[in-house]
Scaffold this motif. Sequence first.
Motif, short mmCIF file in Angstrom:
data_model
loop_
_atom_site.label_atom_id
_atom_site.label_comp_id
_atom_site.label_asym_id
_atom_site.label_seq_id
_atom_site.Cartn_x
_atom_site.Cartn_y
_atom_site.Cartn_z
N GLY A 155 0.78 -1.23 0.00
CA GLY A 155 0.00 0.00 0.00
C GLY A 155 0.81 1.27 0.00
N LEU A 156 2.14 1.17 0.03
CA LEU A 156 2.99 2.36 0.07
C LEU A 156 3.33 2.83 -1.34
N ARG A 157 3.72 4.09 -1.43
CA ARG A 157 4.12 4.66 -2.71
C ARG A 157 5.64 4.67 -2.86
N THR A 158 6.07 4.79 -4.11
CA THR A 158 7.48 4.82 -4.45
C THR A 158 7.81 6.14 -5.13
N VAL A 159 8.89 6.76 -4.68
CA VAL A 159 9.41 7.96 -5.34
C VAL A 159 10.81 7.64 -5.88
N PHE A 160 11.15 8.24 -7.00
CA PHE A 160 12.49 8.03 -7.54
C PHE A 160 13.36 9.22 -7.16
N HIS A 161 14.55 8.91 -6.65
CA HIS A 161 15.48 9.91 -6.17
C HIS A 161 16.52 10.19 -7.26
N VAL A 186 4.87 6.11 -9.92
CA VAL A 186 6.21 6.60 -9.59
C VAL A 186 6.18 8.11 -9.37
N GLY A 187 6.51 8.52 -8.17
CA GLY A 187 6.66 9.94 -7.88
C GLY A 187 8.12 10.34 -7.96
N LEU A 188 8.40 11.56 -7.54
CA LEU A 188 9.76 12.09 -7.55
C LEU A 188 10.13 12.54 -6.14
N CYS A 189 11.31 12.14 -5.70
CA CYS A 189 11.90 12.70 -4.49
C CYS A 189 12.72 13.91 -4.92
N LEU A 190 12.26 15.09 -4.62
CA LEU A 190 13.00 16.31 -4.96
C LEU A 190 14.10 16.50 -3.94
N ASP A 191 15.35 16.41 -4.39
CA ASP A 191 16.51 16.61 -3.53
C ASP A 191 17.19 17.90 -3.96
N THR A 192 17.17 18.89 -3.09
CA THR A 192 17.62 20.23 -3.48
C THR A 192 19.12 20.29 -3.73
N GLY A 193 19.90 19.53 -2.96
CA GLY A 193 21.35 19.55 -3.14
C GLY A 193 21.79 18.82 -4.39
N HIS A 194 21.22 17.64 -4.61
CA HIS A 194 21.57 16.89 -5.81
C HIS A 194 21.10 17.62 -7.07
#
Length: 300
Positions: A155-161, A186-194
């Motif tokens: 039941g959990l969602r996945t984000v791509f980093h 598929v969602g997105l993990c927004l990583d500000t530094g990367h």
Amino acid sequence: MIKIANAPCSWGVLEFEDKGSSPGYRQVLDEIASTGYVGTELGDWGFMPTGCEELRAELGGRDLGMVGAFVTTRLVDSRAYGASRERAVATARLLAAVAAVPPPVIVLSDEPTADPHRARAAGRVTPNLSLPAEWWPEAADGINRIARAVRDETGLRTVFHHHCATFVETPQEIDALMQATDPALVGLCLDTGHATYGGGSPLDLLERHRDRIWHVHFKDCEPDVATRARQEEWDYQTALRHGVFCELGKGSVDFRTLLRALEGSGYDGWIVVEQDVLPGMGAPADSASRNRQYLRELGI
């Protein structure tokens, strides 16, 4: 309401580094809680307890929520997708058993530093180093299948980093990923530094992909170190060792504007503070405390 977490990587617990000189999980959890955070990511499998009752007790004793876990695959090797799917589902089962509010996510990534050419070129990737367009359908299918298995079985969602020293680093590569994968899975993990070190703008990514951003990492990027890394052609670990990901507010990321944009867009998930360091670097608890105070000064 946005909640603020931290992660073991801020204490030098990194997937591509030996854990012998890293602090134990109890110290990391104690210091995450004592420096003002209300959640944590899991860290590498086995760093924290993998039994749900023990993990729930460790988190509950510190009033911490479990917000997500980092799982890798190899986009250039379709043979890796099956094992990654099994690992993601096993990890998601543990997360679901100790679920926080908002619910945790699987943070899927291409494996950092696995490709030596990308590891050497982190922060200065040129188009000739990217995945060929004809490879994306197979890679996207592998990502979609991992995310579907996680959703269907837990039941959990996945984000791509998107992550430096992987095949999804530059703005163009992030766009290609988003275009190729299923937005329902598929969602997105927004990583500000990367995003910044990878040559992009976190705010631009937020504006282009807001509907896909289900998880956020706040990481800063020290511009002088980034410039020197590009000029001297450092590899990814060398840039880390020189502090390319600095304390929040000491780099080039405009967190004030980004926070306003997140809040204005209705984002109500986790923000995870990450200051990637190699084992033994700096004083992680002191940095974590200063990072939390900086965010309080921004009103969160």
